[in-house]
Design a protein around this motif. Structure first.
Motif, mmCIF file in Angstrom:
data_model
loop_
_atom_site.group_PDB
_atom_site.id
_atom_site.type_symbol
_atom_site.label_atom_id
_atom_site.label_comp_id
_atom_site.label_asym_id
_atom_site.label_seq_id
_atom_site.Cartn_x
_atom_site.Cartn_y
_atom_site.Cartn_z
ATOM 1 N N ARG A 112 37.463 81.323 17.888
ATOM 2 C CA ARG A 112 37.876 80.054 17.273
ATOM 3 C C ARG A 112 36.871 79.517 16.265
ATOM 4 N NH1 ARG A 112 38.717 76.351 22.237
ATOM 5 N NH2 ARG A 112 38.824 74.788 20.563
ATOM 6 N N SER A 113 35.885 80.327 15.918
ATOM 7 C CA SER A 113 34.831 79.870 15.016
ATOM 8 C C SER A 113 34.908 80.595 13.679
ATOM 9 C CB SER A 113 33.464 80.064 15.688
ATOM 10 O OG SER A 113 33.352 79.235 16.829
ATOM 11 N N GLY A 114 33.790 80.690 12.966
ATOM 12 C CA GLY A 114 33.774 81.399 11.690
ATOM 13 C C GLY A 114 34.705 80.766 10.673
ATOM 14 N N PHE A 133 22.502 91.282 20.978
ATOM 15 C CA PHE A 133 22.928 91.694 22.318
ATOM 16 C C PHE A 133 24.443 91.892 22.336
ATOM 17 C CE2 PHE A 133 24.186 90.224 26.694
ATOM 18 C CZ PHE A 133 23.708 91.336 27.376
ATOM 19 N N THR A 134 25.141 91.085 21.550
ATOM 20 C CA THR A 134 26.592 91.225 21.382
ATOM 21 C C THR A 134 26.921 91.181 19.893
ATOM 22 O OG1 THR A 134 27.158 88.874 21.329
ATOM 23 C CG2 THR A 134 26.864 89.883 23.511
ATOM 24 N N PRO A 135 28.152 91.545 19.517
ATOM 25 C CA PRO A 135 28.562 91.467 18.109
ATOM 26 C C PRO A 135 28.793 90.039 17.616
ATOM 27 C CG PRO A 135 29.878 93.101 19.304
ATOM 28 C CD PRO A 135 29.139 92.288 20.327
ATOM 29 N N THR A 136 28.571 89.037 18.471
ATOM 30 C CA THR A 136 28.757 87.646 18.052
ATOM 31 C C THR A 136 27.599 87.152 17.206
ATOM 32 O OG1 THR A 136 29.863 87.308 20.180
ATOM 33 C CG2 THR A 136 29.366 85.348 18.907
ATOM 34 N N ALA A 137 26.446 87.812 17.305
ATOM 35 C CA ALA A 137 25.228 87.320 16.675
ATOM 36 C C ALA A 137 25.186 87.595 15.182
ATOM 37 C CB ALA A 137 24.020 87.959 17.349
ATOM 38 N N GLY A 138 24.321 86.837 14.495
ATOM 39 C CA GLY A 138 24.038 87.103 13.095
ATOM 40 C C GLY A 138 24.855 86.278 12.140
ATOM 41 N N LEU A 139 25.570 86.965 11.246
ATOM 42 C CA LEU A 139 26.316 86.323 10.169
ATOM 43 C C LEU A 139 27.548 85.576 10.673
ATOM 44 C CD1 LEU A 139 26.370 89.358 7.702
ATOM 45 C CD2 LEU A 139 24.777 87.435 7.662
ATOM 46 N N MET A 140 27.995 84.601 9.904
ATOM 47 C CA MET A 140 29.306 83.995 10.127
ATOM 48 C C MET A 140 30.376 85.053 9.836
ATOM 49 S SD MET A 140 30.911 80.829 7.998
ATOM 50 C CE MET A 140 32.648 80.770 7.600
ATOM 51 N N MET A 141 31.430 85.066 10.645
ATOM 52 C CA MET A 141 32.463 86.103 10.507
ATOM 53 C C MET A 141 33.847 85.467 10.456
ATOM 54 S SD MET A 141 30.761 88.763 13.239
ATOM 55 C CE MET A 141 29.081 88.379 13.729
ATOM 56 N N GLY A 142 34.870 86.302 10.594
ATOM 57 C CA GLY A 142 36.236 85.798 10.526
ATOM 58 C C GLY A 142 36.534 84.763 11.596
ATOM 59 N N THR A 143 36.237 85.119 12.857
ATOM 60 C CA THR A 143 36.472 84.186 13.966
ATOM 61 C C THR A 143 35.233 83.978 14.825
ATOM 62 O OG1 THR A 143 37.200 85.926 15.493
ATOM 63 C CG2 THR A 143 38.896 84.887 14.112
ATOM 64 N N ARG A 144 34.132 84.677 14.528
ATOM 65 C CA ARG A 144 32.901 84.556 15.312
ATOM 66 C C ARG A 144 31.912 83.644 14.589
ATOM 67 N NH1 ARG A 144 32.099 90.962 15.792
ATOM 68 N NH2 ARG A 144 34.191 91.460 16.551
ATOM 69 N N SER A 145 31.133 82.946 15.371
ATOM 70 C CA SER A 145 30.218 81.948 14.814
ATOM 71 C C SER A 145 29.005 82.559 14.147
ATOM 72 C CB SER A 145 29.747 81.023 15.931
ATOM 73 O OG SER A 145 28.994 81.754 16.889
ATOM 74 N N GLY A 146 28.539 83.717 14.659
ATOM 75 C CA GLY A 146 27.224 84.183 14.266
ATOM 76 C C GLY A 146 26.159 83.368 14.968
ATOM 77 N N ASP A 147 24.931 83.414 14.458
ATOM 78 C CA ASP A 147 23.822 82.722 15.114
ATOM 79 C C ASP A 147 24.031 81.208 15.139
ATOM 80 O OD1 ASP A 147 22.588 85.111 15.509
ATOM 81 O OD2 ASP A 147 20.819 84.691 14.303
ATOM 82 N N THR A 148 23.786 80.620 16.299
ATOM 83 C CA THR A 148 23.848 79.164 16.462
ATOM 84 C C THR A 148 22.732 78.731 17.400
ATOM 85 O OG1 THR A 148 25.424 79.467 18.279
ATOM 86 C CG2 THR A 148 26.358 78.945 16.117
#
Length: 410
Positions: free
Chosen positions: A278-280, A238-253
């Motif tokens: 602040r994640s990833g 639904f947003t680009p936050t989902a899925g894989l761990m990224m530079g600053t995004r968490s991905g799926d949690t």
């Protein structure tokens, strides 16, 4: 045919100009005549403009930013004047292509821009509040600078994923949420589509015969399962936050984490900041979102940097395995974008997990900065490709295709 491409983001504006002798799409991507980038966050009230031309001329300047429109207008002036001049007049530009992040469930393909399209881009800003308004600003700026009659094309990042099967799109939530637009959209579609097409060329295969897992690994990361030339699954949602761990995004949690944070008194804005900024890699390592700095820290014995890297690889392996299952097999795994193209250790560490399928990479090829190359061994049943993604050229291709269609007699 002169094609201008604008790739607008919240903090930067990347642009390039392609010049083709005819309106046919060449087999290999040509080098742009002119490339420019505006960094809006260089200093408060100041933007940094960098321009380079095919002849090797480089120009850089800091600009006081009265408005985005004025800054974009100044950038375009470098096309026709000064040491970076490559055309005599902006009137020579035949078509302008724009990357638009979100096309919602309405646009399954690129489209010529009309008032209706602009209104839709504005409406879908509710799904991409950072990017769609910036994309629309670029479209309006071009209308102001070149006139409303210039042909403009919107190339949607979500379009390549728009024909995924319903089972891959619908979230297991109350059905009325789906009816109100809460569904998997997927992103990085322009990149996934381009590297899929390029992979078919490199393998000398018909794209419609291939099963590919395309890995766009940069500061933002996503995978796509590409079958018969179409995306049938992807990791962003639904947003680009989902899925894989990224530079600053968490991905799926676990969504229960969000509920817990709310109960602890965190606001929606604070939670958004945690999961997106602040994640990833940054959150786990406490050092940086940049893979190069993570690798340096690992070399210095930093345990949190090593943990961040290990989590990243674990998640990446898991999702690639899921994509292979969705495809019911795989012909090639494709790595692209900043990390995918440059981090040999990431490619090696991911591919070792699929040795049980017979996959083997050539260590020498992998370690020598491959570009648009198969780095698997000759006897590997699954090929591994490293492809330089060229989103700007993919947008230019869509401009050529749509302008050709618009001139075909009915």
């Amino acid at each position: 045919m002169e094609i201008l491409v604008l790739n607008a983001g919240s903090s930067s504006q990347k642009s390039c100009l392609y010049s083709l002798k005819e309106d046919a799409i060449p087999l290999h991507p040509p080098a742009p005549l002119w490339e420019a980038q505006i960094d809006w966050t260089h200093h408060q009230g100041v933007a940094e403009l960098k321009v380079k031309t095919i002849n090797g001329v480089v120009f850089q300047e800091e600009l006081n930013t009265q408005s985005r429109l004025e800054t974009v207008e100044y950038m375009l002036q470098t096309l026709q004047q000064g040491e970076t001049k490559v055309i005599d007049s902006l009137a020579e530009i035949d078509c302008v292509g724009h990357r638009v992040v979100h096309g919602g469930d309405k646009y399954h393909d690129s489209t010529l821009i009309t008032k209706e399209v602009k209104d839709a881009i504005a409406d879908f800003a509710k799904f991409a509040p950072v990017h769609n308004p910036a994309n629309l600003e670029g479209i309006v700026a071009i209308e102001h600078i070149l006139g409303e009659k210039v042909t403009q094309v919107a190339v949607f990042d979500t379009a390549f994923h728009a024909q995924m099967p319903e089972a891959a799109i619908v979230y297991p939530l109350p059905y009325e949420f789906y009816e109100h637009g809460i569904r998997r959209y997927g992103f990085h579609g322009i990149s996934h589509q381009y590297v899929s097409q390029r992979a078919a060329q490199i393998l000398d295969k018909d794209l419609t015969s291939l099963k590919l897992v395309t890995c766009h690994l940069g500061n933002g990361c996503s995978l796509a399962a590409v079958k018969n030339g179409y995306s049938i699954d992807t990791t962003m949602g639904f947003t680009p936050t989902a899925g894989l761990m990224m530079g600053t995004r968490s991905g799926d949690t676990d969504p229960g984490i969000i509920i817990d944070l709310l109960r602890r008194g965190h606001t929606g804005e604070q939670i958004d900041d945690i999961f997106n900024r602040r994640s990833g890699f940054l959150g786990l390592s406490g050092i940086s979102a940049d893979m190069r700095k993570i690798e340096e820290a690992i070399g210095q014995g930093n345990s949190r940097a090593k943990l961040a890297y290990d989590v990243y690889i674990h998640i990446l392996r898991s999702f690639i395995g899921a994509m292979i299952a969705t495809l019911e097999g795989v012909d090639a795994i494709v790595f692209t974008a900043g990390v995918g193209e440059n981090a040999a250790n990431v490619r090696a560490d991911v591919c070792t997990s699929f040795a049980f399928l017979g996959l083997k990479i050539d260590e020498e090829k992998n370690n020598h900065r491959p570009v648009d190359r198969d780095i698997s061994t000759p006897d590997s049943p699954i090929k591994v490709l490293v492809i330089h993604t060229q989103e700007d050229w993919a947008i230019a291709q869509e401009c050529i295709r749509l302008t050709q269609l618009s001139t075909v007699p009915s």
